[in-house]
Design an enzyme around this catalytic site. Structure first.
Site, PDB file in Angstrom:
ATOM      1  N   SER A  73       0.796  -1.269   0.135  1.00 57.89           N
ATOM      2  CA  SER A  73       0.004   0.281  -0.035  1.00 57.89           C
ATOM      3  C   SER A  73       0.841   1.250  -0.011  1.00 57.89           C
ATOM      4  O   SER A  73       2.119   1.176   0.557  1.00 57.89           O
ATOM      5  CB  SER A  73      -0.965  -0.051   1.250  1.00 57.89           C
ATOM      6  N   TYR A 106      -2.120  -0.718  10.339  1.00 54.92           N
ATOM      7  CA  TYR A 106      -2.201  -1.105   9.102  1.00 54.92           C
ATOM      8  C   TYR A 106      -1.104  -0.593   8.039  1.00 54.92           C
ATOM      9  O   TYR A 106      -0.839  -1.735   7.256  1.00 54.92           O
ATOM     10  CB  TYR A 106      -3.704  -0.627   8.536  1.00 54.92           C
TER      11      TYR A 106
END
Length: 255
Positions: A150, A163
């Site tokens: 990501s 995350y």
């Protein structure tokens, strides 16, 4: 794209997180490009629907309902892939979960879930399928391990600390795996998407994080899952000598 639509012919591709979003789109894309595709996710009903649609379009798909967080289930899935499709030579290690909350709320259950899926689950798939990738590379001259990271691996997003840390793990792990696997003919790549329209945002329940997501949804044109699928198809169809080790794919207006 100018490459042949069958540029993944004779390849066996495994996609984790295949029941929706980026995983579903990539499974469709690789199947359309000639690969036999193994579909791994927990939701068997969605996988069955996807497999039927792939087969109706002339592709080959194998449904494997399994949780990447379960190492035994992943090893069993790997054995079934080899038995029914042949050795895997492409693993798109994509399953993930995104949960958000300010760190001082101590949402330890959410922390553990992200660690279990985004980190341990990633490793479970790698552990299960790398032997097949190495053997395939020895036979065919190349195999591919593509991990979904990501943009969060490179940036700071309030309330998303665990995350983004899990995704930093994915990116750095991928770079290091090249040292082990590159000499064996296995290319390793980390794909780092920016904002993509998927179910991932639906995991978020924190009010502040949801407000931020709603704001950027109104001001930016987000990526589509097909954009990432096309990226994966491209980097896994390059000549064997070429390894795009880290690809960051951003909406044009996201900074």
């Amino acid at each position: 794209m100018t490459n042949s639509p069958a540029r993944h012919a004779n390849r066996v591709a495994v996609v984790t997180g295949a029941s929706s979003g980026i995983g579903e789109a990539t499974a469709r894309r690789l199947a359309a490009s000639g690969a036999a595709v193994a579909l791994i996710a927990r939701r068997a009903d969605k996988l069955e629907t996807l497999a039927k649609e792939i087969e109706q379009d002339g592709g080959t798909a194998l449904v494997l309902a399994a949780d990447v967080a379960d190492a035994d289930a992943m090893r069993a899935a790997a054995a079934e892939v080899e038995a029914k499709l042949g050795r895997a030579d492409l693993l798109f290690d994509n399953a993930g979960v995104m949960l958000a909350a300010p760190i001082d709320e101590l949402a330890t259950g959410d922390w553990q879930r992200m660690i279990d899926v985004n980190m341990s689950g990633l490793m479970n798939a790698i552990g299960a399928f790398v032997p097949q990738l190495v053997a395939s590379a020895d036979e065919k001259g190349v195999a591919d391990l593509v991990n979904t990271s990501s943009i969060g691996a490179q940036a700071v997003f309030p309330s998303f600390a665990v995350y983004v840390a899990s995704k930093a793990f994915v990116t750095h792990l991928s770079k290091n795996l090249r040292a082990d696997l590159g000499p064996k003919g296995v290319r390793v790549a980390a794909v780092e998407p920016g904002l993509v329209k998927t179910e991932l945002q639906g995991h978020v329940t924190d009010a502040g994080a949801l407000e931020w997501l709603d704001g950027v949804r109104e001001t930016l044109t987000w990526l589509e899952p097909d954009d990432i699928a096309e990226t994966v198809a491209f980097l896994t169809s390059l000549p064997a000598r070429v390894n795009l080790q880290q690809v960051t794919v951003m909406p044009t207006c996201q900074v």
